[in-house]
Design a protein around this motif. Sequence first.
Motif, PDB file in Angstrom:
ATOM      1  N   HIS A   1      42.281 -33.288 -47.856  1.00 57.65           N
ATOM      2  CA  HIS A   1      41.929 -34.495 -48.998  1.00 57.65           C
ATOM      3  C   HIS A   1      43.233 -34.130 -50.472  1.00 57.65           C
ATOM      4  O   HIS A   1      42.594 -33.424 -51.027  1.00 57.65           O
TER       5      HIS A   1
ATOM      6  N   ASP B   1      39.958 -34.391 -60.239  1.00 61.60           N
ATOM      7  CA  ASP B   1      39.780 -34.502 -58.822  1.00 61.60           C
ATOM      8  C   ASP B   1      38.653 -33.354 -59.066  1.00 61.60           C
ATOM      9  O   ASP B   1      37.319 -33.391 -58.055  1.00 61.60           O
TER      10      ASP B   1
ATOM     11  N   TRP C   1      32.454 -29.435 -53.713  1.00 59.57           N
ATOM     12  CA  TRP C   1      34.223 -30.677 -53.056  1.00 59.57           C
ATOM     13  C   TRP C   1      34.242 -30.618 -51.885  1.00 59.57           C
ATOM     14  O   TRP C   1      35.056 -31.857 -51.253  1.00 59.57           O
TER      15      TRP C   1
ATOM     16  N   THR D   1      33.841 -34.470 -50.829  1.00 62.06           N
ATOM     17  CA  THR D   1      34.462 -35.475 -50.383  1.00 62.06           C
ATOM     18  C   THR D   1      34.270 -35.463 -48.737  1.00 62.06           C
ATOM     19  O   THR D   1      35.248 -36.910 -48.389  1.00 62.06           O
TER      20      THR D   1
END
Length: 473
Positions: A337, A343, A393, A397
């Motif tokens: 990703h 981010d 994370w 995602t």
Amino acid sequence: MELEAIDDPDFRRLVDIAQHGPGSARRMISACVAALNGLISLITIAGVLAVLHPVLLPMLVLIAAPRGWGAMRVAQERYVSVMSWIEHVRASRLIGNLLTERTAAQEVRLHAVGAFLLSRYERMAESAEAEQERLASSKALTEWAASALSGLAMAATYGAMFWLITAGHMSLAVAGTAVIAVRTGSASLGGLVMNINQLHEESLYVRDHGRFLTQAGRRTLPVGGAPVPERVEEIVLDQVSYRYPDRDALALDGVSLTLPMGSVTAVVGENGSGKSTPMKILSGMLLPASGSLRWGEADLTGLDRAQVFARVGLLTQDFQRWPVTAAMNIRLGRPDHPATDDDLKPSVDYAVAGPVIAKLPDGLRSLLARMFRGAIELSGGEWQKVGLARTHWRSSTSEADGVLIVDEPTSALDPEAEIQAFDRIRRLAEHGTHDELIAARGRYAAMFGAQAAQYAPTATVPRPSAPTVSDQV
Ligand SMILES: Nc1ncnc2c1ncn2[C@@H]1O[C@H](COP(=O)(O)OP(=O)(O)O)[C@@H](O)[C@H]1O
Ligand SMILES: [Mg+2]
């Protein structure tokens, strides 16, 4: 590879042995070329000898044969020795590394483990040396016998030539040429035998490498399979048994467990009672020896394993501390990703890792690998925050429902930090839009239902079913 292969000592041994293969394959090429060269010059000399006198040719073979036998024997013995000492070599290398490794450095000094390990290392080195000595004397003996036999054959050849000259079957000029031809011939025959022998020895390692490849092929993670359904109601372990490859006892014996999606289940038990093992099974890392694992209706065996893995988040006490930058350490929760520092910010904030990152000289760009110059080491608690950010994370995602496995992640933390960490981990368990969460019929839906029920105009509205949360702590 399947995780089980990595746990299997026999397979690990094969991995070790196979390391020799590629180098051997390369050396086989030069040995092949040399053998071909030797063969050509031998054919030439054999031609010369056959012209000079037919008896000289078999004599040449007699001279070279004992050397060939000797070289073959030495190579075999060396191979057998390498095979039986391979674990010894690995163990002493391990001890050598422990003496210098950072993680062991404190106990090596404070507990005086250094001297202890060093004495072990010495003893192992001594026995390895004794083995080398044994090999060397056996090699010397073999080569002595081979040389003696070859020397006898040589003497017989010269004797035969002497007789041929005196009996008038061979002129002195021809005999002189023959002596040179025999000497050159036995040298190139000896060389040829050596080369063929090297080919043989190297081929043993190449064969082991082939054996490794076959085994590895049999134990690779299957690619492809049925897609994991978008919505999975529950994950079910049904009468699952599992035994680790090198163990006699079962780690799991007929374990059944139903985990409804959207619920929190705690597994409690003594150390070694088998808590982590079912987690490895439900995440598809280990396959049950008997019994079955189902994700919704689908049996794991038919499912695309990569998709199963993609649905699982894992946070353990000994999570990997990757020797890369802080940003990459978080990103590796889902490496495919794309991510900018911005981010990653929500994950950093979520894990309250902001102050940890702020302290680093280059922030998220700082290298967290003490073995490299300019890198920084974090404390256990600081690492734990990086690990939590990684887990965040990963789950933030992911598009589909999944499982979050949290295996004793807070053992390194103080009680207050532990409570905080669990509070955050809990919030990881569910995320999505209102509609998605209602559709998932998990904890969110149950709580929403309970709240909505308070505003229900009449008592005829069915009460929501009990929350599916099963906090069994
Ligand atoms: N990789 C492994 N290889 C061999 N045996 C293992 C391995 N992992 C765990 N075991 C054994 O399986 C049993 C269950 O282990 P585990 O599920 O890790 O226990 P827990 O998580 O409850 O401490 C223990 O007896 C342990 O020694
Ligand atoms: Mg465990």
